[in-house]
Design a protein around this motif. Structure first.
Motif, PDB file in Angstrom:
ATOM      1  N   CYS A  75       9.694  56.648  41.803  1.00 22.25           N
ATOM      2  CA  CYS A  75       9.039  56.407  40.512  1.00 22.25           C
ATOM      3  C   CYS A  75       9.655  57.280  39.426  1.00 22.25           C
ATOM      4  N   VAL A  76       9.817  58.549  39.714  1.00 25.35           N
ATOM      5  CA  VAL A  76      10.377  59.469  38.720  1.00 25.35           C
ATOM      6  C   VAL A  76      11.803  59.070  38.356  1.00 25.35           C
ATOM      7  N   LYS A  97      28.380  57.209  21.311  1.00 28.71           N
ATOM      8  CA  LYS A  97      28.379  58.485  22.033  1.00 28.71           C
ATOM      9  C   LYS A  97      27.067  58.675  22.795  1.00 28.71           C
ATOM     10  N   ARG A  98      25.951  58.351  22.137  1.00 29.97           N
ATOM     11  CA  ARG A  98      24.646  58.489  22.790  1.00 29.97           C
ATOM     12  C   ARG A  98      24.547  57.533  23.983  1.00 29.97           C
ATOM     13  N   MET A  99      25.065  56.316  23.827  1.00 31.42           N
ATOM     14  CA  MET A  99      25.046  55.355  24.928  1.00 31.42           C
ATOM     15  C   MET A  99      25.869  55.864  26.110  1.00 31.42           C
ATOM     16  N   GLY A 100      26.998  56.490  25.839  1.00 35.48           N
ATOM     17  CA  GLY A 100      27.819  57.056  26.898  1.00 35.48           C
ATOM     18  C   GLY A 100      27.086  58.156  27.649  1.00 35.48           C
ATOM     19  N   LEU A 101      26.432  59.048  26.904  1.00 40.37           N
ATOM     20  CA  LEU A 101      25.676  60.127  27.544  1.00 40.37           C
ATOM     21  C   LEU A 101      24.500  59.586  28.348  1.00 40.37           C
ATOM     22  N   CYS A 102      23.845  58.568  27.824  1.00 40.09           N
ATOM     23  CA  CYS A 102      22.742  57.938  28.566  1.00 40.09           C
ATOM     24  C   CYS A 102      23.256  57.291  29.852  1.00 40.09           C
ATOM     25  N   ALA A 103      24.415  56.637  29.765  1.00 41.87           N
ATOM     26  CA  ALA A 103      24.991  56.006  30.958  1.00 41.87           C
ATOM     27  C   ALA A 103      25.338  57.060  32.008  1.00 41.87           C
ATOM     28  N   PHE A 104      25.870  58.204  31.570  1.00 42.46           N
ATOM     29  CA  PHE A 104      26.175  59.277  32.522  1.00 42.46           C
ATOM     30  C   PHE A 104      24.900  59.838  33.150  1.00 42.46           C
ATOM     31  N   THR A 105      23.833  59.913  32.364  1.00 44.58           N
ATOM     32  CA  THR A 105      22.557  60.387  32.895  1.00 44.58           C
ATOM     33  C   THR A 105      22.039  59.423  33.961  1.00 44.58           C
ATOM     34  N   ILE A 106      22.148  58.130  33.690  1.00 41.55           N
ATOM     35  CA  ILE A 106      21.727  57.129  34.675  1.00 41.55           C
ATOM     36  C   ILE A 106      22.602  57.230  35.925  1.00 41.55           C
ATOM     37  N   GLY A 143      15.047  54.208  33.480  1.00 40.72           N
ATOM     38  CA  GLY A 143      14.606  53.116  32.610  1.00 40.72           C
ATOM     39  C   GLY A 143      14.517  53.540  31.155  1.00 40.72           C
ATOM     40  N   ILE A 144      14.053  54.751  30.922  1.00 42.56           N
ATOM     41  CA  ILE A 144      13.967  55.253  29.544  1.00 42.56           C
ATOM     42  C   ILE A 144      15.363  55.375  28.945  1.00 42.56           C
ATOM     43  N   PHE A 145      16.310  55.893  29.729  1.00 43.08           N
ATOM     44  CA  PHE A 145      17.679  55.998  29.216  1.00 43.08           C
ATOM     45  C   PHE A 145      18.310  54.620  29.027  1.00 43.08           C
ATOM     46  N   ALA A 146      17.966  53.663  29.872  1.00 41.84           N
ATOM     47  CA  ALA A 146      18.451  52.294  29.684  1.00 41.84           C
ATOM     48  C   ALA A 146      17.865  51.688  28.402  1.00 41.84           C
ATOM     49  N   LEU A 147      16.603  52.003  28.117  1.00 39.82           N
ATOM     50  CA  LEU A 147      15.995  51.524  26.870  1.00 39.82           C
ATOM     51  C   LEU A 147      16.685  52.129  25.646  1.00 39.82           C
ATOM     52  N   ILE A 148      17.089  53.383  25.744  1.00 39.22           N
ATOM     53  CA  ILE A 148      17.825  54.001  24.635  1.00 39.22           C
ATOM     54  C   ILE A 148      19.149  53.275  24.421  1.00 39.22           C
ATOM     55  N   ILE A 149      19.820  52.921  25.515  1.00 35.30           N
ATOM     56  CA  ILE A 149      21.074  52.170  25.395  1.00 35.30           C
ATOM     57  C   ILE A 149      20.832  50.832  24.704  1.00 35.30           C
ATOM     58  N   PHE A 158      14.773  44.565  25.556  1.00 34.89           N
ATOM     59  CA  PHE A 158      14.138  45.804  25.123  1.00 34.89           C
ATOM     60  C   PHE A 158      12.641  45.776  25.418  1.00 34.89           C
ATOM     61  N   TYR A 159      11.970  44.719  25.001  1.00 31.34           N
ATOM     62  CA  TYR A 159      10.516  44.651  25.194  1.00 31.34           C
ATOM     63  C   TYR A 159      10.140  44.470  26.669  1.00 31.34           C
ATOM     64  N   ALA A 160      10.933  43.695  27.398  1.00 30.53           N
ATOM     65  CA  ALA A 160      10.680  43.558  28.837  1.00 30.53           C
ATOM     66  C   ALA A 160      10.924  44.896  29.538  1.00 30.53           C
ATOM     67  N   GLY A 161      11.922  45.634  29.084  1.00 27.89           N
ATOM     68  CA  GLY A 161      12.220  46.942  29.663  1.00 27.89           C
ATOM     69  C   GLY A 161      11.078  47.921  29.488  1.00 27.89           C
ATOM     70  N   ILE A 162      10.433  47.872  28.341  1.00 23.90           N
ATOM     71  CA  ILE A 162       9.267  48.739  28.112  1.00 23.90           C
ATOM     72  C   ILE A 162       8.167  48.405  29.114  1.00 23.90           C
ATOM     73  N   LEU A 163       7.901  47.119  29.265  1.00 22.86           N
ATOM     74  CA  LEU A 163       6.862  46.696  30.215  1.00 22.86           C
ATOM     75  C   LEU A 163       7.214  47.081  31.653  1.00 22.86           C
ATOM     76  N   ILE A 164       8.470  46.904  32.023  1.00 19.86           N
ATOM     77  CA  ILE A 164       8.889  47.229  33.384  1.00 19.86           C
ATOM     78  C   ILE A 164       8.812  48.732  33.634  1.00 19.86           C
ATOM     79  N   CYS A 165       9.271  49.528  32.659  1.00 18.42           N
ATOM     80  CA  CYS A 165       9.187  50.997  32.815  1.00 18.42           C
ATOM     81  C   CYS A 165       7.733  51.436  32.987  1.00 18.42           C
ATOM     82  N   ALA A 166       6.859  50.878  32.185  1.00 19.77           N
ATOM     83  CA  ALA A 166       5.447  51.238  32.284  1.00 19.77           C
ATOM     84  C   ALA A 166       4.847  50.758  33.604  1.00 19.77           C
TER      85      ALA A 166
END
Length: 149
Positions: free
Chosen positions: A50-51, A89-98, A57-63, A18-26
């Motif tokens: 980038c976009v 359910k939220r994780m499933g929707l995030c995965a579909f978004t990714i 990455g944000i949706f992966a962080l939510i997962i 989670f914390y590494a993901g924040i750094l990588i996204c930024a």
């Protein structure tokens, strides 16, 4: 629940991810600018990449956030709660978004890795939604049992 090494290491791994993901996204804009010096594809499609990757990455962080929350209920010994159904359910929707974002990436460059990511997140999304239904039934049965006792 007893905290065995598997539970401790899994919790540590999720926290680190989670914390590494924040750094990588930024750091995506800087990382892609650097990669553009070595790989022309990152230079050519800098802005769309980038976009796409920052949103993915944000949706992966939510997962990962939801996994961490679910893990807390497992540690407490009470995993069959409505919050976990919502998280799945939220994780499933995030995965579909990714999945959609990685499919959009295919318009710029087709790579085997991008195709694999589309497939992996599609399967993960389906799995999460099915698992949410299983958890929903388990929560319902648990509540009925609690009322019976």
């Amino acid at each position: 629940m007893k905290k065995d090494p598997l539970i401790k290491s899994t919790k540590c791994m999720l926290d680190c991810m989670f914390y590494a993901g924040i750094l990588i996204c930024a750091g995506v804009p800087f990382l892609f600018r650097f990669a553009g010096k070595h790989y022309s594809i990152f230079d050519k499609y800098y802005l769309p990449f980038c976009v796409i990757f920052m949103i993915a990455g944000i949706f992966a962080l939510i997962i990962i956030w939801d996994l961490r929350n679910m893990f807390r209920t497992v540690i407490k010994g009470d995993p069959f709660v409505r919050e976990n159904v919502t998280s799945l359910k939220r994780m499933g929707l995030c995965a579909f978004t990714i999945t959609v974002l990685m499919a959009m990436r295919l318009f710029f460059v087709i790579t085997p890795a991008a195709l694999v990511l589309v497939l992996v997140f599609l399967i993960a999304g389906l799995f999460s939604l099915v698992l949410s239904q299983v958890f929903d039934q388990a929560v319902t049965y648990k509540k009925e049992n609690d009322l019976t006792i």
